[in-house]
Design a protein around this motif. Structure first.
Motif, PDB file in Angstrom:
ATOM      1  N   GLY A 395      -8.064  -6.656   1.079  1.00  0.00           N
ATOM      2  CA  GLY A 395      -9.059  -6.919   0.055  1.00  0.00           C
ATOM      3  C   GLY A 395      -8.389  -6.841  -1.299  1.00  0.00           C
ATOM      4  N   ALA A 396      -8.575  -7.872  -2.119  1.00  0.00           N
ATOM      5  CA  ALA A 396      -7.892  -7.924  -3.414  1.00  0.00           C
ATOM      6  C   ALA A 396      -8.753  -8.661  -4.423  1.00  0.00           C
ATOM      7  CB  ALA A 396      -6.529  -8.626  -3.279  1.00  0.00           C
ATOM      8  N   VAL A 397      -8.465  -8.422  -5.706  1.00  0.00           N
ATOM      9  CA  VAL A 397      -9.154  -9.114  -6.797  1.00  0.00           C
ATOM     10  C   VAL A 397      -8.401 -10.402  -7.102  1.00  0.00           C
ATOM     11  CG1 VAL A 397      -9.717  -9.016  -9.257  1.00  0.00           C
ATOM     12  CG2 VAL A 397     -10.137  -7.019  -7.789  1.00  0.00           C
ATOM     13  N   GLU A 398      -9.128 -11.505  -7.132  1.00  0.00           N
ATOM     14  CA  GLU A 398      -8.508 -12.802  -7.442  1.00  0.00           C
ATOM     15  C   GLU A 398      -8.199 -12.903  -8.936  1.00  0.00           C
ATOM     16  OE1 GLU A 398     -10.192 -15.855  -4.081  1.00  0.00           O
ATOM     17  OE2 GLU A 398     -11.479 -15.477  -5.832  1.00  0.00           O
ATOM     18  N   THR A 399      -7.135 -13.612  -9.246  1.00  0.00           N
ATOM     19  CA  THR A 399      -6.678 -13.709 -10.631  1.00  0.00           C
ATOM     20  C   THR A 399      -6.706 -15.132 -11.163  1.00  0.00           C
ATOM     21  OG1 THR A 399      -4.385 -13.885  -9.856  1.00  0.00           O
ATOM     22  CG2 THR A 399      -5.191 -11.690 -10.451  1.00  0.00           C
ATOM     23  N   CYS A 400      -7.200 -16.092 -10.377  1.00  0.00           N
ATOM     24  CA  CYS A 400      -7.176 -17.478 -10.842  1.00  0.00           C
ATOM     25  C   CYS A 400      -8.335 -17.737 -11.794  1.00  0.00           C
ATOM     26  CB  CYS A 400      -7.242 -18.446  -9.667  1.00  0.00           C
ATOM     27  SG  CYS A 400      -8.736 -18.287  -8.683  1.00  0.00           S
ATOM     28  N   ARG A 485     -14.368  -6.159 -11.093  1.00  0.00           N
ATOM     29  CA  ARG A 485     -14.402  -4.845 -11.739  1.00  0.00           C
ATOM     30  C   ARG A 485     -13.634  -3.779 -10.975  1.00  0.00           C
ATOM     31  NH1 ARG A 485     -20.803  -4.680 -12.366  1.00  0.00           N
ATOM     32  NH2 ARG A 485     -20.494  -5.634 -10.326  1.00  0.00           N
ATOM     33  N   TRP A 486     -13.266  -4.069  -9.747  1.00  0.00           N
ATOM     34  CA  TRP A 486     -12.465  -3.092  -9.004  1.00  0.00           C
ATOM     35  C   TRP A 486     -11.061  -2.948  -9.586  1.00  0.00           C
ATOM     36  CZ3 TRP A 486     -14.050   0.562  -5.982  1.00  0.00           C
ATOM     37  CH2 TRP A 486     -15.212   0.410  -5.211  1.00  0.00           C
ATOM     38  N   HIS A 487     -10.552  -4.008 -10.198  1.00  0.00           N
ATOM     39  CA  HIS A 487      -9.131  -3.997 -10.579  1.00  0.00           C
ATOM     40  C   HIS A 487      -8.935  -4.874 -11.814  1.00  0.00           C
ATOM     41  CE1 HIS A 487      -4.693  -4.740  -9.108  1.00  0.00           C
ATOM     42  NE2 HIS A 487      -4.754  -3.997 -10.190  1.00  0.00           N
ATOM     43  N   VAL A 488      -8.713  -4.265 -12.977  1.00  0.00           N
ATOM     44  CA  VAL A 488      -8.477  -4.994 -14.225  1.00  0.00           C
ATOM     45  C   VAL A 488      -6.997  -4.886 -14.580  1.00  0.00           C
ATOM     46  CG1 VAL A 488      -8.941  -5.053 -16.712  1.00  0.00           C
ATOM     47  CG2 VAL A 488     -10.816  -4.720 -15.085  1.00  0.00           C
ATOM     48  N   LEU A 489      -6.371  -6.037 -14.762  1.00  0.00           N
ATOM     49  CA  LEU A 489      -4.923  -6.088 -14.986  1.00  0.00           C
ATOM     50  C   LEU A 489      -4.598  -6.409 -16.441  1.00  0.00           C
ATOM     51  CD1 LEU A 489      -5.511  -7.852 -12.028  1.00  0.00           C
ATOM     52  CD2 LEU A 489      -3.118  -7.213 -11.870  1.00  0.00           C
ATOM     53  N   ALA A 506     -12.907  -0.082 -12.178  1.00  0.00           N
ATOM     54  CA  ALA A 506     -12.627   1.058 -11.295  1.00  0.00           C
ATOM     55  C   ALA A 506     -11.164   1.466 -11.410  1.00  0.00           C
ATOM     56  CB  ALA A 506     -12.971   0.698  -9.853  1.00  0.00           C
ATOM     57  N   VAL A 507     -10.295   0.480 -11.555  1.00  0.00           N
ATOM     58  CA  VAL A 507      -8.853   0.725 -11.703  1.00  0.00           C
ATOM     59  C   VAL A 507      -8.323  -0.178 -12.811  1.00  0.00           C
ATOM     60  CG1 VAL A 507      -6.587   0.542 -10.587  1.00  0.00           C
ATOM     61  CG2 VAL A 507      -8.544   1.378  -9.286  1.00  0.00           C
ATOM     62  N   VAL A 508      -7.544   0.405 -13.724  1.00  0.00           N
ATOM     63  CA  VAL A 508      -6.851  -0.402 -14.739  1.00  0.00           C
ATOM     64  C   VAL A 508      -5.361  -0.377 -14.412  1.00  0.00           C
ATOM     65  CG1 VAL A 508      -8.539  -0.128 -16.578  1.00  0.00           C
ATOM     66  CG2 VAL A 508      -6.742   1.588 -16.319  1.00  0.00           C
ATOM     67  N   HIS A 509      -4.714  -1.512 -14.593  1.00  0.00           N
ATOM     68  CA  HIS A 509      -3.343  -1.701 -14.132  1.00  0.00           C
ATOM     69  C   HIS A 509      -2.436  -2.050 -15.304  1.00  0.00           C
ATOM     70  CE1 HIS A 509      -0.721  -3.481 -10.638  1.00  0.00           C
ATOM     71  NE2 HIS A 509      -0.051  -2.659 -11.415  1.00  0.00           N
TER      72      HIS A 509
END
Length: 546
Positions: A395-400, A485-489, A506-509
């Protein structure tokens, strides 16, 4: 009788004279009435005029204000500079030509002319700057003196035999020289930036040394570490398991601390940390001497994985080859056009590629969340374990976004091996915070897929480097998209991320070169990371990490 008669006649004459004087001093009553009426009418006219003036005053003020605003109307100064009829354009053109003649005058030793031209150029720049700041058009009265003086000086320069052909040749040589200097500066800046990103700060090195000394000095730490290896919590699938692969003690500590600090039940969390031989003692000591709200932290050394060898892993085999070592670890390069960022040794470090061996590292687990060491957790991540992956592995956050960050950005689709099997418009996604279904992983045999693609890319023709392209291929068709919102890069390179997006994440990268533990970190985001650093710890204070 004569005396008496004379006295009486004199009195009569005085009385007649006084009567005539008093008659001259007294005005008739009708005149006084007429004067009073005039005064009254004048007073009424004054009052009436005053009232009318007060009544019509606001329109007069408004009209005046509108008239006053006309001269202050803002103009687009860029359009002014582009307009062929504006004085700003004439000033800019004269200034450009004057700068060229400054160079020519200096080369021919005419310093007086160069000084005079430079003086007028400064006046021109000052006037243009004032116009740009005030947002008004430059008038003829302002521009004419400067344009005239510049024109005379330019004519003087032309009269000194600085003809147009000389000007063109000289400026062309200067342009070429500046272009070469700019290219060299860009390459140098990239190299310095990459060196800064790859470097290990002395403060973090100090912390590692002190913790290693503590590990070697105190045998109790080693015995406690061995006891934890036998804990049943490490294989309990009713708990929430996280894995981190890193050689950075403080960064790993922030990941663990931020995760447990935002968890509803931190005692149900288990962290599996893998590091290298050099940092194993320091990493183990840190998690033994600090409490993280009752969670369990297991620290292992990558050297323990005997199955990770050249016969089973294409990456290990490629790292032993001289060509690969030269590509990533040599100090020089025969190719000056190489992109510095793709030559970072971290991209091919075994720690960085351990994410493709999670089922082998944790053979008894069914689900695990993978976290990079440059993330900060801001919400309870245990909810990730209840997300339905619909048979997918990751499971991953899409970046496109539209055409950005799709597969064709990472992979070489001119190669038939890629173009025949992969859709170039498939949406990319991010490593750094991922939920893995290890049962589905083993069923899909994803590690073998990773080995297949690593073998195909032995000549670096499918992709240049890094774990993300390998991950995109390995988990192609096996990825379940998560809510953004789970993963902001981007906190390691983008200075314009919306604050609301960061707060809701939820997580900042901190992906990118500007890591939060480096001096080149983006100051705007650094406080998020520093909230989870224990600056009161004696070792941290001694190493002056704050």
């Amino acid at each position: 009788m004569l005396r008496g008669t004379g006295h009486g006649g004199g009195d009569a004459r005085r009385r007649a004279l006084e009567h005539r004087r008093s008659a001259r001093r007294r005005l008739p009553a009708w005149i006084w009435w007429l004067l009073g009426i005039f005064l009254l009418v004048g007073l009424m006219l004054f009052v009436l005029h005053h009232n009318q003036k007060e009544q019509f005053r606001p329109p007069v003020v408004d009209n005046g204000s509108e008239i006053d605003e006309v001269p202050h109307a803002k103009v687009n100064f860029t359009e002014e500079l582009l307009s062929s009829t504006s004085f700003a354009r004439q000033l800019a053109d004269q200034m450009t030509l004057a700068k060229a003649y400054v160079i020519l005058a200096k080369e021919h030793g005419n310093l007086q002319l160069a000084w005079e031209l430079s003086s007028q150029i400064r006046n021109c720049q000052r006037l243009l700057s004032e116009g740009a700041v005030s947002g008004r058009a430059i008038t003829q009265d302002e521009a004419h003196p400067i344009i005239s003086r510049l024109a005379r000086l330019i004519y003087k320069a032309q009269d000194a035999h600085y003809d147009i052909s000389t000007t063109i040749v000289t400026l062309k040589s200067h342009a070429l020289a500046l272009e070469e200097r700019a290219k060299a500066a860009i390459v140098q800046s990239a190299e310095f930036g990459q060196l800064a990103a790859e470097s290990f700060p002395k403060n973090l090195h100090c912390l590692t040394v002190k913790l290693t000394e503590e590990w070697l000095r105190n045998p109790k730490h080693r015995s406690r570490s061995e006891e934890q290896r036998n804990s049943t919590r490490l294989v309990d699938n009713n708990l929430y398991h996280f894995c981190i692969f890193s050689d950075n003690v403080l960064a790993t500590s922030v990941v663990v601390n931020s995760t447990v600090s935002n968890a509803n039940h931190p005692q149900q969390l288990v962290f599996h940390v893998v590091t290298d031989r050099i940092h194993f003692g320091a990493m183990s000591t840190w998690f033994l001497i600090n409490d993280f709200k009752g969670c369990t932290v297991e620290v292992r050394c990558i050297d323990e994985f005997s199955w990770l060898n050249a016969s089973s892993s294409p990456l290990v085999r490629q790292l032993s080859e001289a060509e690969t070592q030269g590509y990533y670890y040599s100090s020089g390069s025969k190719n000056p056009e190489r992109e510095i960022k793709f030559h970072n040794p971290k991209f091919v470090s075994l720690l960085n590629h351990l994410r493709f061996y999670i089922p082998q590292i944790l053979p008894n687990l069914e689900k695990v969340v993978f976290l990079d060491d440059d993330v900060v957790v801001q919400k309870d991540l245990t909810q990730l374990f209840s997300i339905e992956l619909h048979g997918n592995v990751i499971g991953a956050v899409e970046t496109c976004l539209e055409s950005f960050h799709r597969y064709h950005k990472y992979l070489n689709f001119s190669h038939p091996t890629i173009s025949a099997k992969i859709d170039p418009h498939t949406c990319g996604w991010a490593f750094g915070m991922n939920i893995f279904d290890l049962i589905a992983w083993r069923k899909a045999n994803a590690t073998s897929l990773y080995h297949y693609w690593q073998e195909k890319n032995s000549d670096l023709l499918l992709w240049r480097t890094g774990t993300l392209p390998a991950g995109l291929l390995t988990f192609y068709g096996l990825m379940e998209p998560l809510d953004r919102r789970w993963h902001v890069l981007g906190l390691g390179y983008d200075i314009d991320i919306d604050d609301r997006l960061i707060e809701s994440a939820a997580v900042v990268h901190y992906n990118g070169n500007m890591k939060p533990w480096l001096k080149l970190a983006i100051r705007r985001y650094k406080y998020i990371w520093e909230r989870y650093v224990n600056f009161s710890h004696p070792y941290v204070r001694e190493c002056m990490l704050h």
